[in-house]
Design a protein around this motif. Structure first.
Motif, PDB file in Angstrom:
ATOM      1  N   THR A  88      -6.168   3.204   7.233  1.00  0.00           N
ATOM      2  CA  THR A  88      -5.883   4.465   7.919  1.00  0.00           C
ATOM      3  C   THR A  88      -5.240   4.072   9.242  1.00  0.00           C
ATOM      4  O   THR A  88      -5.842   3.334  10.031  1.00  0.00           O
ATOM      5  CB  THR A  88      -7.158   5.285   8.180  1.00  0.00           C
ATOM      6  N   GLU A 135       1.939   7.732  -2.978  1.00  0.00           N
ATOM      7  CA  GLU A 135       1.965   6.556  -3.831  1.00  0.00           C
ATOM      8  C   GLU A 135       2.669   6.870  -5.150  1.00  0.00           C
ATOM      9  O   GLU A 135       2.580   7.986  -5.661  1.00  0.00           O
ATOM     10  CB  GLU A 135       0.544   6.069  -4.116  1.00  0.00           C
ATOM     11  N   GLU A 188      -7.725  -1.054   1.820  1.00  0.00           N
ATOM     12  CA  GLU A 188      -7.194   0.265   2.142  1.00  0.00           C
ATOM     13  C   GLU A 188      -6.947   0.338   3.633  1.00  0.00           C
ATOM     14  O   GLU A 188      -7.283  -0.593   4.387  1.00  0.00           O
ATOM     15  CB  GLU A 188      -8.170   1.362   1.700  1.00  0.00           C
ATOM     16  N   SER A 203      -5.318   5.792   2.964  1.00  0.00           N
ATOM     17  CA  SER A 203      -4.549   5.414   1.784  1.00  0.00           C
ATOM     18  C   SER A 203      -5.439   5.412   0.550  1.00  0.00           C
ATOM     19  O   SER A 203      -6.659   5.533   0.623  1.00  0.00           O
ATOM     20  CB  SER A 203      -3.962   4.014   1.974  1.00  0.00           C
ATOM     21  N   ARG A 243       0.115  12.961  -1.479  1.00  0.00           N
ATOM     22  CA  ARG A 243      -0.096  11.588  -1.911  1.00  0.00           C
ATOM     23  C   ARG A 243       1.263  10.971  -2.218  1.00  0.00           C
ATOM     24  O   ARG A 243       1.959  11.396  -3.144  1.00  0.00           O
ATOM     25  CB  ARG A 243      -1.004  11.522  -3.139  1.00  0.00           C
ATOM     26  N   THR A 246       2.433  -1.850   4.591  1.00  0.00           N
ATOM     27  CA  THR A 246       2.310  -0.392   4.481  1.00  0.00           C
ATOM     28  C   THR A 246       3.390   0.270   5.328  1.00  0.00           C
ATOM     29  O   THR A 246       3.594  -0.117   6.485  1.00  0.00           O
ATOM     30  CB  THR A 246       0.950   0.104   4.981  1.00  0.00           C
ATOM     31  N   LEU A 305       0.822  -1.206   0.000  1.00  0.00           N
ATOM     32  CA  LEU A 305       0.000   0.000   0.000  1.00  0.00           C
ATOM     33  C   LEU A 305       0.855   1.255   0.000  1.00  0.00           C
ATOM     34  O   LEU A 305       0.379   2.353   0.265  1.00  0.00           O
ATOM     35  CB  LEU A 305      -0.951   0.014   1.194  1.00  0.00           C
ATOM     36  N   VAL A 320       2.020   5.919   3.625  1.00  0.00           N
ATOM     37  CA  VAL A 320       0.940   6.826   4.015  1.00  0.00           C
ATOM     38  C   VAL A 320       1.366   7.610   5.242  1.00  0.00           C
ATOM     39  O   VAL A 320       2.240   7.178   6.001  1.00  0.00           O
ATOM     40  CB  VAL A 320      -0.373   6.065   4.315  1.00  0.00           C
TER      41      VAL A 320
END
Length: 525
Positions: free
Chosen positions: A118, A270, A116, A51, A268, A152, A42, A45
């Motif tokens: 958080t 990613e 996803e 995410s 962001r 992540t 992922l 973040v």
């Protein structure tokens, strides 16, 4: 009668065929699922920031319709991940998004798992500013169990955001003296002014800004070497009347990591968003701000990299920018309006409009800069460099302001369009000069116009036109020039002595090249 007989005959065949089907006879899976990947990354973040949504494709390559008894996250209800399988969220309550039962999958078919997260880094028990958080997606149990890893990287950050009224939901907006009459004005810009203890950004943690972070009158925001500043959508920095911005980056030893530069970009992290323009607003040097300096900064993926307004006659340049790069902006790299800017060793590329625009007059001095534009996301209206001395209001009234000076010395002005500089004047004072530059201009419709008399040494001295800059890879913002560049050796030594090292710290005094980089021999792939 024949039609009625045909109907009953067809109906009977359909009954016989349907009674033989076993479409809804599912057998339990036997641990032979296929997966598009064995690990879902992922990416990175920020703490408490959701995410993007990632997916995993699961295959049933057998000839049987199967049912997967359970699909679940190994950490169960305590997992920081959440899943959605083909539009469903699984069991209700605490296990929603964590646990799914009897998931059917037809023969030779597939399903999608969307995942996803958080994560609040403070709940993970780590003392570092980043934490690698992992879990597994488990399919079935016992001897038939299969799994896919989920990974992540979570970063801690300093968050700066405007206040929000809990009762009305209204988000705080900035109020300051917009028109210079001494009275604060209400604006629609969401944000707040930085407190005194927030006026130094260090490299200890990244900064994430929501809305505009304002620098108030008499204050200076200092951003130290190695700092990372991330902006949410429609966010940025605003430096107001009698305030200053100082970005103190330093030369990096690793040009991949840029460990000593200050990097300003979107929030962001990613890879998908790495080069997407327009993710945040701008660094806005408002009319009345003063002595703004930027050194060794990379500014990317904004709407406007730097917007500098007013103060062209101030005793010191309103903005001095050195050894910096501005890339992937949806509008302008640097936009000046009746302002004063000094730039040395600056590289600007890939702008939806102009890489540099000096509008409504002003005072601009650029030395050893690379002003290029290889934008290919859409049609752009303007060239890499735009200079004018006027504005047009909503009633089509034209107002002019003197372009007192615009000097481009030992620069490269180039791009994937032609021409790549445009000079437009409506007033009487419009002073500009290009000296020892590599320029792209080959347009018979404009050439010979009063602003494009290239043998007039009042405005053009020792320039090269329409020759190859031999950029390394301009579409990927790799703007170094090679040994075959026609910018090699064309620089004026007197200007080079003012900026003796290039943006990478290489000496240029012996045989100066035009642009921000001294040429190199490119390594072959």
């Amino acid at each position: 009668m024949k039609r009625l007989l045909s109907f009953f005959l067809c109906f009977g065949i359909l009954l016989i065929w349907s009674s033989c089907r076993n479409d809804f006879e599912f057998t339990p899976s036997k641990g032979n699922l296929g997966f598009a990947k064995d690990t879902i990354y992922l990416d990175t973040v920020f703490t408490n920031v959701g995410s993007s949504t990632y997916n995993l494709k699961v295959y049933n390559r057998s000839d049987d319709d199967i049912v997967i008894p359970t699909i679940q996250l190994e950490k169960g209800v305590n997992s920081r991940y959440r899943m959605n399988i083909d539009g469903t969220t699984g069991l209700e309550g605490a296990q929603e998004g964590k646990f799914f039962e009897d998931v059917e999958l037809l023969a030779k078919d597939s399903l999608f798992i969307f995942i996803e997260t958080t994560i609040d880094i403070s709940t993970l028990g780590g003392l570092e500013n980043q934490f690698l958080y992992t879990d597994k997606i488990l399919f079935d149990s016992g001897n038939d169990q299969q799994d896919v890893d989920v990974v992540t990287l979570v970063k801690d950050a300093v968050f700066i955001y405007p206040n929000k009224d809990e009762d009305t939901g209204i988000i705080e907006t900035l109020s300051f003296d917009v028109d210079g009459d001494g009275t604060p004005d209400e604006t629609t810009l969401q944000g707040r002014f930085l407190e005194d203890d927030e006026l130094t950004f260090t490299n200890e943690k990244p900064y994430v800004i929501y809305g505009y972070a304002g620098v108030g009158a008499g204050k200076t925001l200092t951003i130290e070497a190695g700092a990372r500043v991330h902006f949410h959508a429609e966010s940025g920095l605003m430096v107001t009347n009698n305030a200053s911005l100082t970005i103190n980056g330093q030369l990096s030893t690793d040009q991949e990591a840029l460990e000593n530069e200050v990097i300003l970009e979107g929030d962001r992290l990613e890879p998908l968003y790495e080069d997407i323009p327009g993710q945040w607003g701008t660094i806005w040097l408002f009319n009345g701000s003063e002595n703004n300096t930027i050194n060794y900064a990379t500014i990317k993926n904004a709407t406007i990299g730097v917007l500098s307004e007013g103060d062209q006659d101030a005793p010191n340049d309103k903005l001095t920018i050195r050894n910096s790069q501005i890339y992937n902006v949806s509008s302008f790299g640097i936009l000046g309006r009746a302002t004063s800017i000094k730039a040395e060793n600056v590289v600007i590329n890939n702008a939806g409009q102009s890489s540099f625009a000096g509008t409504f007059g002003g005072k601009y001095n650029f030395t050893h800069c690379t002003i290029a534009n290889y934008w290919n996301n859409s049609f752009r209206q303007f060239p890499a460099l735009l200079l004018n001395d006027f504005i047009v209001d909503e009633n089509n009234a034209v107002f002019t302001n003197s372009l007192t000076e615009a000097n481009f010395n030992n620069c490269i002005i180039y791009g994937n369009d032609n021409p790549e500089f445009l000079l437009e004047n409506e007033g009487e004072v419009f002073n500009y000069k290009f000296t020892n530059c590599l320029l792209r201009f080959d347009n018979n419709n404009l050439q010979g116009n009063g602003n494009y008399v290239f043998d007039d040494d009042t405005f053009y001295v020792d320039n090269e036109f329409n020759q190859s800059p031999d950029f390394e890879n301009p579409f990927e913002n790799m703007m170094r020039i090679g040994e075959n560049s026609d910018a090699n050796g064309i620089g004026n030594s007197s200007f080079a002595s003012q900026v003796p090292n290039d943006i990478l710290g290489e000496s240029r005094t012996a045989l100066p090249d035009a642009g921000a980089y001294q040429s190199i021999v490119f390594e072959e792939d």
